[in-house]
Scaffold this motif. Structure first.
Motif, PDB file in Angstrom:
ATOM      1  N   PRO A 119      39.087 -57.723  78.991  1.00  0.00           N
ATOM      2  CA  PRO A 119      39.943 -56.380  79.207  1.00  0.00           C
ATOM      3  C   PRO A 119      40.930 -56.526  80.354  1.00  0.00           C
ATOM      4  O   PRO A 119      41.040 -57.333  81.004  1.00  0.00           O
ATOM      5  N   ALA A 120      41.939 -55.806  79.933  1.00  0.00           N
ATOM      6  CA  ALA A 120      43.487 -55.868  80.560  1.00  0.00           C
ATOM      7  C   ALA A 120      43.243 -55.352  82.248  1.00  0.00           C
ATOM      8  O   ALA A 120      43.709 -56.073  83.005  1.00  0.00           O
ATOM      9  N   VAL A 121      42.276 -54.387  82.324  1.00  0.00           N
ATOM     10  CA  VAL A 121      42.134 -53.789  83.503  1.00  0.00           C
ATOM     11  C   VAL A 121      41.602 -54.898  84.483  1.00  0.00           C
ATOM     12  O   VAL A 121      41.792 -54.958  85.798  1.00  0.00           O
ATOM     13  N   LEU A 122      40.849 -55.754  83.831  1.00  0.00           N
ATOM     14  CA  LEU A 122      40.033 -57.211  84.682  1.00  0.00           C
ATOM     15  C   LEU A 122      41.429 -57.839  85.318  1.00  0.00           C
ATOM     16  O   LEU A 122      41.286 -58.387  86.481  1.00  0.00           O
ATOM     17  N   THR A 123      42.107 -58.248  84.243  1.00  0.00           N
ATOM     18  CA  THR A 123      43.344 -59.189  84.676  1.00  0.00           C
ATOM     19  C   THR A 123      44.357 -58.438  85.620  1.00  0.00           C
ATOM     20  O   THR A 123      44.673 -58.972  86.621  1.00  0.00           O
ATOM     21  N   ASP A 124      44.620 -57.284  85.284  1.00  0.00           N
ATOM     22  CA  ASP A 124      45.575 -56.458  86.060  1.00  0.00           C
ATOM     23  C   ASP A 124      45.021 -55.869  87.516  1.00  0.00           C
ATOM     24  O   ASP A 124      45.767 -55.984  88.364  1.00  0.00           O
ATOM     25  N   ARG A 125      43.850 -55.298  87.529  1.00  0.00           N
ATOM     26  CA  ARG A 125      43.356 -54.683  88.659  1.00  0.00           C
ATOM     27  C   ARG A 125      41.946 -55.217  89.424  1.00  0.00           C
ATOM     28  O   ARG A 125      41.823 -54.764  90.401  1.00  0.00           O
ATOM     29  N   GLY A 126      41.429 -56.431  88.774  1.00  0.00           N
ATOM     30  CA  GLY A 126      40.409 -56.962  89.246  1.00  0.00           C
ATOM     31  C   GLY A 126      38.993 -56.287  88.812  1.00  0.00           C
ATOM     32  O   GLY A 126      38.933 -55.389  88.111  1.00  0.00           O
ATOM     33  N   LEU A 127      38.037 -56.967  89.376  1.00  0.00           N
ATOM     34  CA  LEU A 127      36.597 -56.965  89.307  1.00  0.00           C
ATOM     35  C   LEU A 127      36.182 -55.149  89.693  1.00  0.00           C
ATOM     36  O   LEU A 127      35.499 -54.761  88.431  1.00  0.00           O
ATOM     37  N   ASP A 128      36.399 -54.815  90.595  1.00  0.00           N
ATOM     38  CA  ASP A 128      36.240 -53.403  90.954  1.00  0.00           C
ATOM     39  C   ASP A 128      36.642 -52.416  89.889  1.00  0.00           C
ATOM     40  O   ASP A 128      35.748 -51.680  89.497  1.00  0.00           O
ATOM     41  N   ALA A 129      37.940 -52.348  89.701  1.00  0.00           N
ATOM     42  CA  ALA A 129      38.490 -51.632  88.784  1.00  0.00           C
ATOM     43  C   ALA A 129      37.794 -51.758  87.140  1.00  0.00           C
ATOM     44  O   ALA A 129      37.362 -50.639  86.717  1.00  0.00           O
ATOM     45  N   ALA A 130      37.645 -52.799  86.893  1.00  0.00           N
ATOM     46  CA  ALA A 130      37.004 -53.103  85.547  1.00  0.00           C
ATOM     47  C   ALA A 130      35.587 -52.658  85.392  1.00  0.00           C
ATOM     48  O   ALA A 130      35.437 -52.011  84.574  1.00  0.00           O
ATOM     49  N   LEU A 131      35.022 -53.045  86.667  1.00  0.00           N
ATOM     50  CA  LEU A 131      33.409 -52.385  86.536  1.00  0.00           C
ATOM     51  C   LEU A 131      33.521 -51.106  86.453  1.00  0.00           C
ATOM     52  O   LEU A 131      32.535 -50.482  85.923  1.00  0.00           O
ATOM     53  N   SER A 132      34.121 -50.272  87.199  1.00  0.00           N
ATOM     54  CA  SER A 132      34.190 -48.928  87.271  1.00  0.00           C
ATOM     55  C   SER A 132      34.745 -48.302  86.021  1.00  0.00           C
ATOM     56  O   SER A 132      34.100 -47.242  85.574  1.00  0.00           O
TER      57      SER A 132
END
Length: 115
Positions: free
Chosen positions: A64-77
């Protein structure tokens, strides 16, 4: 890569092939029975939405791009927001983990929530 190939072949690709055939039948039926053709197009529209969701899910499973761009917290959210049961996310890390560790954590939690 094998999982991606299998998921594409068994999921979205099969759905899109069926969709192409259904639209071909609707096109042939258009002149003789416009109402039936309209119904067929409506059903095809639903199939397109399902195929798009399958492709999104597959792409999400790659990385997921959100994992790369914003990190684990955002990706898990983001994963939690799509979950059918209520989920609360708490990520308390002193620093951002290595990309491999983030990926492992993300895919582990994602799989757990899907099951």
């Amino acid at each position: 890569l094998r999982r991606i190939e299998r998921d594409l072949h068994d999921g979205a690709q099969a759905r899109l092939v069926g969709l192409a055939m259904d639209l071909g039948l609707a096109k042939e039926k258009l002149r003789e029975d416009p109402q039936a053709a309209a119904h067929m197009v409506e059903e095809a529209h639903g199939e397109v939405k399902t195929a798009l969701q399958e492709l999104r899910d597959l792409a999400r499973g790659i990385h997921p791009a959100v994992l790369t761009d914003r990190g684990l917290d955002a990706a898990l959210s983001a994963v939690a927001s799509r979950c059918t049961v209520p989920v609360r996310v708490e990520v308390d890390l002193p620093a951002r983990p290595a990309p491999a560790i983030e990926g492992i954590a993300y895919f582990t939690v994602s799989e757990l929530l899907q099951n």
